[in-house]
Write a protein that holds these residues in place. Structure first.
Motif, PDB file in Angstrom:
ATOM      1  N   ARG A 260      -7.045  -5.974   3.517  1.00 15.62           N
ATOM      2  CA  ARG A 260      -8.160  -5.197   2.976  1.00 15.62           C
ATOM      3  C   ARG A 260      -7.708  -4.180   1.927  1.00 15.62           C
ATOM      4  NH1 ARG A 260     -10.630  -2.532   8.075  1.00 15.62           N
ATOM      5  NH2 ARG A 260     -11.888  -1.481   6.466  1.00 15.62           N
ATOM      6  N   ILE A 261      -6.403  -4.029   1.750  1.00 17.78           N
ATOM      7  CA  ILE A 261      -5.879  -3.043   0.791  1.00 17.78           C
ATOM      8  C   ILE A 261      -5.394  -3.776  -0.450  1.00 17.78           C
ATOM      9  CG2 ILE A 261      -4.126  -1.278   0.398  1.00 17.78           C
ATOM     10  CD1 ILE A 261      -4.228  -0.624   3.329  1.00 17.78           C
ATOM     11  N   SER A 262      -6.012  -3.510  -1.559  1.00 13.85           N
ATOM     12  CA  SER A 262      -5.668  -4.200  -2.800  1.00 13.85           C
ATOM     13  C   SER A 262      -4.536  -3.527  -3.565  1.00 13.85           C
ATOM     14  CB  SER A 262      -6.904  -4.298  -3.704  1.00 13.85           C
ATOM     15  OG  SER A 262      -7.416  -3.002  -3.995  1.00 13.85           O
ATOM     16  N   ASP A 263      -4.355  -2.230  -3.353  1.00 12.40           N
ATOM     17  CA  ASP A 263      -3.355  -1.480  -4.099  1.00 12.40           C
ATOM     18  C   ASP A 263      -1.952  -1.827  -3.591  1.00 12.40           C
ATOM     19  OD1 ASP A 263      -1.631   0.453  -5.179  1.00 12.40           O
ATOM     20  OD2 ASP A 263      -3.212   1.963  -5.236  1.00 12.40           O
ATOM     21  N   PRO A 264      -1.099  -2.419  -4.430  1.00  8.55           N
ATOM     22  CA  PRO A 264       0.242  -2.815  -3.974  1.00  8.55           C
ATOM     23  C   PRO A 264       1.146  -1.629  -3.623  1.00  8.55           C
ATOM     24  CG  PRO A 264       0.049  -3.081  -6.344  1.00  8.55           C
ATOM     25  CD  PRO A 264      -1.320  -2.758  -5.843  1.00  8.55           C
ATOM     26  N   TRP A 265       0.823  -0.423  -4.080  1.00 10.93           N
ATOM     27  CA  TRP A 265       1.592   0.759  -3.717  1.00 10.93           C
ATOM     28  C   TRP A 265       1.252   1.229  -2.310  1.00 10.93           C
ATOM     29  CZ3 TRP A 265       5.271   4.194  -3.654  1.00 10.93           C
ATOM     30  CH2 TRP A 265       5.033   5.511  -3.268  1.00 10.93           C
ATOM     31  N   LEU A 266      -0.014   1.101  -1.929  1.00  2.09           N
ATOM     32  CA  LEU A 266      -0.453   1.590  -0.626  1.00  2.09           C
ATOM     33  C   LEU A 266      -0.082   0.651   0.514  1.00  2.09           C
ATOM     34  CD1 LEU A 266      -4.041   2.947  -1.436  1.00  2.09           C
ATOM     35  CD2 LEU A 266      -1.861   4.170  -1.460  1.00  2.09           C
ATOM     36  N   ARG A 267      -0.075  -0.637   0.243  1.00  2.13           N
ATOM     37  CA  ARG A 267       0.101  -1.615   1.320  1.00  2.13           C
ATOM     38  C   ARG A 267       1.396  -1.388   2.109  1.00  2.13           C
ATOM     39  NH1 ARG A 267      -0.126  -5.937  -1.626  1.00  2.13           N
ATOM     40  NH2 ARG A 267      -2.398  -5.785  -1.843  1.00  2.13           N
ATOM     41  N   PRO A 268       2.558  -1.254   1.473  1.00  5.49           N
ATOM     42  CA  PRO A 268       3.784  -1.046   2.264  1.00  5.49           C
ATOM     43  C   PRO A 268       3.826   0.299   2.991  1.00  5.49           C
ATOM     44  CG  PRO A 268       4.252  -0.915  -0.079  1.00  5.49           C
ATOM     45  CD  PRO A 268       2.857  -1.422   0.052  1.00  5.49           C
ATOM     46  N   LEU A 269       3.166   1.316   2.434  1.00  9.38           N
ATOM     47  CA  LEU A 269       3.113   2.598   3.130  1.00  9.38           C
ATOM     48  C   LEU A 269       2.369   2.453   4.453  1.00  9.38           C
ATOM     49  CD1 LEU A 269       2.253   5.114   0.226  1.00  9.38           C
ATOM     50  CD2 LEU A 269       4.509   4.385   1.058  1.00  9.38           C
ATOM     51  N   VAL A 270       1.243   1.756   4.409  1.00  8.65           N
ATOM     52  CA  VAL A 270       0.469   1.516   5.627  1.00  8.65           C
ATOM     53  C   VAL A 270       1.285   0.711   6.627  1.00  8.65           C
ATOM     54  CG1 VAL A 270      -1.569   0.347   6.553  1.00  8.65           C
ATOM     55  CG2 VAL A 270      -1.747   1.690   4.435  1.00  8.65           C
ATOM     56  N   ARG A 271       1.952  -0.337   6.140  1.00  8.01           N
ATOM     57  CA  ARG A 271       2.739  -1.190   7.044  1.00  8.01           C
ATOM     58  C   ARG A 271       3.823  -0.385   7.738  1.00  8.01           C
ATOM     59  NH1 ARG A 271       3.594  -5.674   3.917  1.00  8.01           N
ATOM     60  NH2 ARG A 271       5.273  -4.603   2.801  1.00  8.01           N
ATOM     61  N   HIS A 272       4.506   0.498   6.998  1.00  8.81           N
ATOM     62  CA  HIS A 272       5.552   1.290   7.638  1.00  8.81           C
ATOM     63  C   HIS A 272       4.999   2.165   8.751  1.00  8.81           C
ATOM     64  CE1 HIS A 272       8.764   3.986   8.589  1.00  8.81           C
ATOM     65  NE2 HIS A 272       7.941   5.006   8.330  1.00  8.81           N
ATOM     66  N   VAL A 273       3.933   2.908   8.470  1.00 15.37           N
ATOM     67  CA  VAL A 273       3.423   3.858   9.461  1.00 15.37           C
ATOM     68  C   VAL A 273       2.966   3.143  10.733  1.00 15.37           C
ATOM     69  CG1 VAL A 273       1.640   5.576   9.944  1.00 15.37           C
ATOM     70  CG2 VAL A 273       2.802   5.576   7.732  1.00 15.37           C
ATOM     71  N   VAL A 274       2.253   2.043  10.572  1.00 12.41           N
ATOM     72  CA  VAL A 274       1.734   1.326  11.742  1.00 12.41           C
ATOM     73  C   VAL A 274       2.881   0.736  12.559  1.00 12.41           C
ATOM     74  CG1 VAL A 274       0.282  -0.576  12.516  1.00 12.41           C
ATOM     75  CG2 VAL A 274      -0.471   0.875  10.617  1.00 12.41           C
ATOM     76  N   THR A 275       3.851   0.126  11.888  1.00 19.21           N
ATOM     77  CA  THR A 275       4.967  -0.468  12.634  1.00 19.21           C
ATOM     78  C   THR A 275       5.885   0.605  13.213  1.00 19.21           C
ATOM     79  OG1 THR A 275       6.285  -0.723  10.597  1.00 19.21           O
ATOM     80  CG2 THR A 275       4.927  -2.600  11.289  1.00 19.21           C
ATOM     81  N   GLU A 276       6.004   1.743  12.550  1.00 16.02           N
ATOM     82  CA  GLU A 276       6.860   2.816  13.070  1.00 16.02           C
ATOM     83  C   GLU A 276       6.269   3.417  14.332  1.00 16.02           C
ATOM     84  OE1 GLU A 276      10.368   5.478  12.333  1.00 16.02           O
ATOM     85  OE2 GLU A 276       9.815   3.361  12.138  1.00 16.02           O
ATOM     86  N   ASN A 277       4.956   3.583  14.375  1.00 12.82           N
ATOM     87  CA  ASN A 277       4.329   4.038  15.613  1.00 12.82           C
ATOM     88  C   ASN A 277       4.625   3.075  16.759  1.00 12.82           C
ATOM     89  OD1 ASN A 277       3.022   6.527  15.068  1.00 12.82           O
ATOM     90  ND2 ASN A 277       1.421   5.469  13.939  1.00 12.82           N
ATOM     91  N   GLN A 278       4.587   1.794  16.462  1.00 13.07           N
ATOM     92  CA  GLN A 278       4.898   0.793  17.472  1.00 13.07           C
ATOM     93  C   GLN A 278       6.352   0.906  17.933  1.00 13.07           C
ATOM     94  OE1 GLN A 278       3.015  -1.183  19.078  1.00 13.07           O
ATOM     95  NE2 GLN A 278       4.334  -2.757  19.961  1.00 13.07           N
ATOM     96  N   ARG A 279       7.252   1.201  16.999  1.00 12.69           N
ATOM     97  CA  ARG A 279       8.662   1.340  17.363  1.00 12.69           C
ATOM     98  C   ARG A 279       8.888   2.549  18.263  1.00 12.69           C
ATOM     99  NH1 ARG A 279       9.318  -1.171  12.225  1.00 12.69           N
ATOM    100  NH2 ARG A 279       8.943   0.779  11.096  1.00 12.69           N
ATOM    101  N   VAL A 280       8.175   3.641  18.013  1.00 10.19           N
ATOM    102  CA  VAL A 280       8.305   4.807  18.901  1.00 10.19           C
ATOM    103  C   VAL A 280       7.895   4.432  20.321  1.00 10.19           C
ATOM    104  CG1 VAL A 280       7.470   7.131  19.410  1.00 10.19           C
ATOM    105  CG2 VAL A 280       7.919   6.465  17.044  1.00 10.19           C
ATOM    106  N   GLN A 281       6.763   3.766  20.462  1.00  6.80           N
ATOM    107  CA  GLN A 281       6.287   3.385  21.793  1.00  6.80           C
ATOM    108  C   GLN A 281       7.256   2.413  22.460  1.00  6.80           C
ATOM    109  OE1 GLN A 281       4.490   5.831  21.904  1.00  6.80           O
ATOM    110  NE2 GLN A 281       2.416   5.117  22.349  1.00  6.80           N
ATOM    111  N   GLN A 282       7.819   1.514  21.674  1.00  2.00           N
ATOM    112  CA  GLN A 282       8.798   0.571  22.218  1.00  2.00           C
ATOM    113  C   GLN A 282      10.039   1.309  22.715  1.00  2.00           C
ATOM    114  OE1 GLN A 282      10.076  -2.340  19.338  1.00  2.00           O
ATOM    115  NE2 GLN A 282      11.366  -3.463  20.791  1.00  2.00           N
ATOM    116  N   ALA A 283      10.529   2.286  21.943  1.00  2.00           N
ATOM    117  CA  ALA A 283      11.713   3.042  22.346  1.00  2.00           C
ATOM    118  C   ALA A 283      11.451   3.837  23.626  1.00  2.00           C
ATOM    119  CB  ALA A 283      12.144   3.981  21.219  1.00  2.00           C
TER     120      ALA A 283
END
Length: 388
Positions: A260-283
């Motif tokens: 849903r995000i067309s801006d190529p600058w925003l897409r990786p920022l979103v991916r990092h934050v969402v996956t990083e939250n998951q990594r905290v919970q995993q740790a």
């Protein structure tokens, strides 16, 4: 924390302080650039502290002196403190304690002047929260000097306001909360939205492990725009997805959200934050069942995300992760805001020395200045260390 004697204060001001307060630096085990996205983090306090010797003044004058900075005593009037106003050299160290006094007053607390002397063993510019340690030690000192009785989490929030609105750095609240609220032998699992927190046992010796900090010596300045640019990008990503913050994007629906995000600058920022939250919970889950060694790959995955998606690493930090992994480390990642600073490395105790040597050797081959390598021991948060 080691109690300060107040000798430095006496040398500067000619009298004894009313007390000495100390606040630690921190290293973030996992959860980077998630705090200003209402996400999850897991820092631990370091044994390195900022110590503030202080004496109350009743004339509205604030005098600030640092053993680690040139320029002598900075003298201000508390009534003249204004956000982003001039405090000596703009962005200099004195803005941080001055900002805390301003934030306390802005919140309605009747605090006045004081004489402060600062000594710190927290490396500056290394991503270890030297500024937060200074803010928190100052806040604890003023709370005691003026009988405010404010709890540690509230003091941390006021310190964040000081850094955001007075100094002008749009940081989240993790650094201040870690410095104020960590306990020895634990990592702090913090929900930065509602500030609920849990002390997660982190006894590395039981598993025959060591957590190393590698200070690359590369200095960064988070107020230079790059940090603010990424924070603005995260806010734009949340707005594009119609959520309050990126913390509200479910990990299981990340793929659909990215489409849903067309801006190529925003897409990786979103991916990092969402996956990083998951990594905290995993740790956290791994630590809760005593599988400390298993968080190694989680750390390394976090670094890859910070390097490739959030783009806040640098060649020296990448080399730490690469060289330590090749030498047998269980995992490694940059820690802090990025663009330099430090990395954390999880290793077996038996291999820790060889891992540190491998990193030093790799830096020498690359022509980089030798890094500083030391052990991170989960330590206590801020408090008063002596009355004089």
């Amino acid at each position: 924390m080691t109690a300060g004697s107040g000798d430095g204060f006496r040398a500067v001001y000619g009298a004894a302080p009313d007390g000495v307060w100390a606040a630690p630096g921190r290293v973030n085990l996992i959860g980077e650039h998630t705090d200003y996205n209402d996400g999850f983090v897991m820092p631990l306090a370091l044994p390195h502290t900022c110590r503030v010797s202080a004496a109350r003044r009743d004339d509205g004058v604030l005098r600030l002196h640092s053993a680690d900075a040139a320029g002598g005593v900075t003298e201000l009037r508390v009534d003249d403190l204004t956000p982003l106003g001039v405090v000596g050299d703009r962005g200099g160290w004195a803005a941080y304690p001055a900002g805390v006094v301003w934030a306390l007053r802005a919140a309605g607390h009747r605090v006045g002047g004081a004489d402060l002397h600062v000594e710190s063993s927290v490396p500056t510019g290394a991503g270890l929260s030297s500024s937060a340690a200074l803010e928190v030690a100052t806040a604890f000192a003023f709370s005691d000097l003026y009988g405010l009785g404010l709890p540690a989490p509230r003091l941390a929030q006021l310190c964040r306001r000081a850094e955001n609105d007075f100094v002008g750095v749009p940081c989240g609240v993790m650094d201040q909360m870690a410095s104020a609220c960590c306990t020895a032998g634990h990592a702090l699992h913090l929900d930065t939205r509602d500030l609920t927190r849990r002390q997660v046992p982190l006894d590395l010796s039981v598993g025959g492990l060591r957590l190393l900090v590698v200070d690359t010596g590369v200095k960064h300045a988070l107020g230079d725009g790059a940090y603010a640019e990424r924070r603005a990008g995260c806010e734009a990503g949340a707005a594009a997805l119609g959520v309050r913050a990126l913390r509200d994007v479910p990990y299981g629906r990340l793929g659909a959200a990215l489409e849903r995000i067309s801006d190529p600058w925003l897409r990786p920022l979103v991916r990092h934050v969402v996956t990083e939250n998951q990594r905290v919970q995993q740790a956290v889950r791994l630590l809760d069942v005593g599988e400390t060694a298993a968080i190694g790959p989680v750390l390394t995955a976090g670094h890859a995300s910070l390097r490739d998606d959030f783009a806040v690493s640098c060649p020296e930090l990448d080399l730490v992760v690469e060289a330590s992994g090749a030498a047998g480390a269980l995992g490694a990642r940059m820690t802090g805001g990025g663009f330099g600073g430090s990395a954390v490395v999880l290793a077996r105790a038996a291999a820790a020395e060889s891992v540190g040597k491998a990193v030093n050797d790799a830096f020498a081959v690359a022509g980089y200045r030798a890094p500083r390598v030391f052990e991170a021991v989960p330590s206590a948060g801020a408090g008063r260390v002596t009355t004089a």
